[in-house]
Scaffold this motif. Structure first.
Motif, PDB file in Angstrom:
ATOM      1  N   UNK A  65     -15.246 -10.998   4.800  1.00 56.59           N
ATOM      2  CA  UNK A  65     -16.513 -11.704   4.737  1.00 56.59           C
ATOM      3  C   UNK A  65     -16.976 -12.048   6.152  1.00 56.59           C
ATOM      4  N   UNK A  66     -18.268 -12.071   6.347  1.00 56.60           N
ATOM      5  CA  UNK A  66     -18.815 -12.428   7.654  1.00 56.60           C
ATOM      6  C   UNK A  66     -18.472 -13.874   7.973  1.00 56.60           C
ATOM      7  N   UNK A  70     -22.173 -19.446   4.323  1.00 56.96           N
ATOM      8  CA  UNK A  70     -22.186 -20.718   3.611  1.00 56.96           C
ATOM      9  C   UNK A  70     -21.934 -20.498   2.125  1.00 56.96           C
ATOM     10  N   UNK A  71     -20.992 -21.266   1.587  1.00 53.02           N
ATOM     11  CA  UNK A  71     -20.643 -21.158   0.167  1.00 53.02           C
ATOM     12  C   UNK A  71     -20.822 -22.506  -0.518  1.00 53.02           C
ATOM     13  N   UNK A  72     -21.153 -22.443  -1.798  1.00 54.10           N
ATOM     14  CA  UNK A  72     -21.311 -23.641  -2.618  1.00 54.10           C
ATOM     15  C   UNK A  72     -20.481 -23.480  -3.880  1.00 54.10           C
ATOM     16  N   UNK A  73     -19.698 -24.510  -4.201  1.00 52.46           N
ATOM     17  CA  UNK A  73     -18.941 -24.533  -5.454  1.00 52.46           C
ATOM     18  C   UNK A  73     -19.551 -25.609  -6.341  1.00 52.46           C
ATOM     19  N   UNK A  88     -10.872 -18.516   3.578  1.00 59.85           N
ATOM     20  CA  UNK A  88     -11.377 -17.190   3.955  1.00 59.85           C
ATOM     21  C   UNK A  88     -12.464 -17.268   5.023  1.00 59.85           C
ATOM     22  N   UNK A  89     -12.755 -18.480   5.494  1.00 53.57           N
ATOM     23  CA  UNK A  89     -13.703 -18.624   6.584  1.00 53.57           C
ATOM     24  C   UNK A  89     -15.104 -19.047   6.196  1.00 53.57           C
ATOM     25  N   UNK A 133     -24.999 -18.428   0.927  1.00 51.11           N
ATOM     26  CA  UNK A 133     -24.742 -16.986   0.849  1.00 51.11           C
ATOM     27  C   UNK A 133     -23.885 -16.635  -0.364  1.00 51.11           C
ATOM     28  N   UNK A 134     -23.047 -17.575  -0.787  1.00 46.34           N
ATOM     29  CA  UNK A 134     -22.174 -17.347  -1.940  1.00 46.34           C
ATOM     30  C   UNK A 134     -22.136 -18.624  -2.777  1.00 46.34           C
ATOM     31  N   UNK A 135     -22.415 -18.493  -4.055  1.00 39.07           N
ATOM     32  CA  UNK A 135     -22.415 -19.632  -4.981  1.00 39.07           C
ATOM     33  C   UNK A 135     -21.438 -19.308  -6.111  1.00 39.07           C
ATOM     34  N   UNK A 136     -20.548 -20.257  -6.402  1.00 37.35           N
ATOM     35  CA  UNK A 136     -19.575 -20.057  -7.483  1.00 37.35           C
ATOM     36  C   UNK A 136     -19.843 -21.047  -8.595  1.00 37.35           C
ATOM     37  N   UNK A 137     -20.129 -20.513  -9.771  1.00 36.46           N
ATOM     38  CA  UNK A 137     -20.364 -21.328 -10.964  1.00 36.46           C
ATOM     39  C   UNK A 137     -19.367 -20.917 -12.038  1.00 36.46           C
ATOM     40  N   UNK A 138     -18.466 -21.820 -12.383  1.00 34.23           N
ATOM     41  CA  UNK A 138     -17.426 -21.528 -13.355  1.00 34.23           C
ATOM     42  C   UNK A 138     -17.427 -22.575 -14.458  1.00 34.23           C
ATOM     43  N   UNK A 139     -17.996 -22.208 -15.609  1.00 36.74           N
ATOM     44  CA  UNK A 139     -17.883 -22.980 -16.846  1.00 36.74           C
ATOM     45  C   UNK A 139     -18.555 -24.353 -16.825  1.00 36.74           C
TER      46      UNK A 139
END
Length: 236
Positions: A65-66, A70-73, A88-89, A133-139
């Motif tokens: 990954x670059x 920016x990631x959001x959980x 992972x940076x 840049x990355x969004x994680x949506x789990x349940x």
């Protein structure tokens, strides 16, 4: 999400969710559950104390990954998924509606680079609009009733930056009939809403929840980058 837990815990969770729904406060029961647990992770149905295996699988197969992305959980619970991304940076923001859950994360990971925040999926900060840049949506969507589903899906998709990725893990149902919940699995028409608001499905994995005949999906979506598309068309 719930069926693998002891019967008394399943009943308690459903009771909390039903009472919150009757008060038209569909997400308030999470804080009640976390405070009532008094630090006992066995009383949190979704607390596995490890990153979700289908998140880990996706991350493993999409590296490198670059740096500085920016990631959001969403609904980060006790923080394991957020920490996996940070390692992972990614520059990670992770939020939960429960102040107790966020304090629990900070206690578990005192030296973490993750920005743990108390926030409500139904009242999101304006600065988060298309900021990740990355969004994680789990349940999380499936844990909220159908009368707020469209609003919740709009909120989830609004976080995704142009060309950004949304990774969704959720239970699904084969009918449009309203299910008895919680959880309330998503229907095909509800999944279609993600594409109606500007995301494009890249990959879909269907799997059965372990030891249960419960269908789930992991879907990777990407937001169109209309500026890039226009530039590409102009050059062509």
């Amino acid at each position: 999400m719930f069926e693998q837990q002891p019967e008394d815990l399943r009943f308690y969770v459903k009771q909390l969710a039903t009472e919150a729904l009757q008060k038209s406060e569909p997400s308030t029961w999470f804080e009640v559950l976390y405070t009532g647990a008094k630090g006992d992770t066995a009383k949190i149905p979704w607390a596995k104390l490890t990153p979700h295996p289908y998140l880990q699988d996706w991350l493993k197969n999409h590296q490198p990954f670059a740096s500085g992305q920016k990631a959001l959980v969403i609904g980060c619970g006790l923080g394991d998924d957020a920490e996996a991304l940070a390692h992972l940076g990614f520059e990670v923001t992770a939020f939960d509606i429960s102040p107790t859950a966020i304090a629990w994360c900070q206690e578990r990971f005192p030296n973490s680079t993750v920005n743990y925040v108390v926030a409500d999926l139904l009242a999101i900060p304006s600065q988060w609009h298309q900021a990740f840049d990355f969004v994680f949506e789990c349940r999380n969507i499936q844990a909220l009733p159908l009368n707020v589903r469209s609003e919740v899906i709009s909120s989830v998709t609004s976080f995704v930056a142009p060309s950004g990725i949304l990774l969704l893990i959720t239970r699904v149902r084969d009918t449009e009939v309203e299910p008895s919940g919680p959880p309330w699995p998503l229907s095909d028409s509800e999944l279609a809403q993600f594409e109606n608001v500007g995301l494009q499905q890249v990959e879909k994995l269907v799997f059965l929840e372990s030891e249960l005949d419960v269908k789930q999906v992991r879907i990777e979506y990407q937001r169109h980058n209309y500026l890039t598309d226009l530039n590409y068309t102009a050059k062509a």
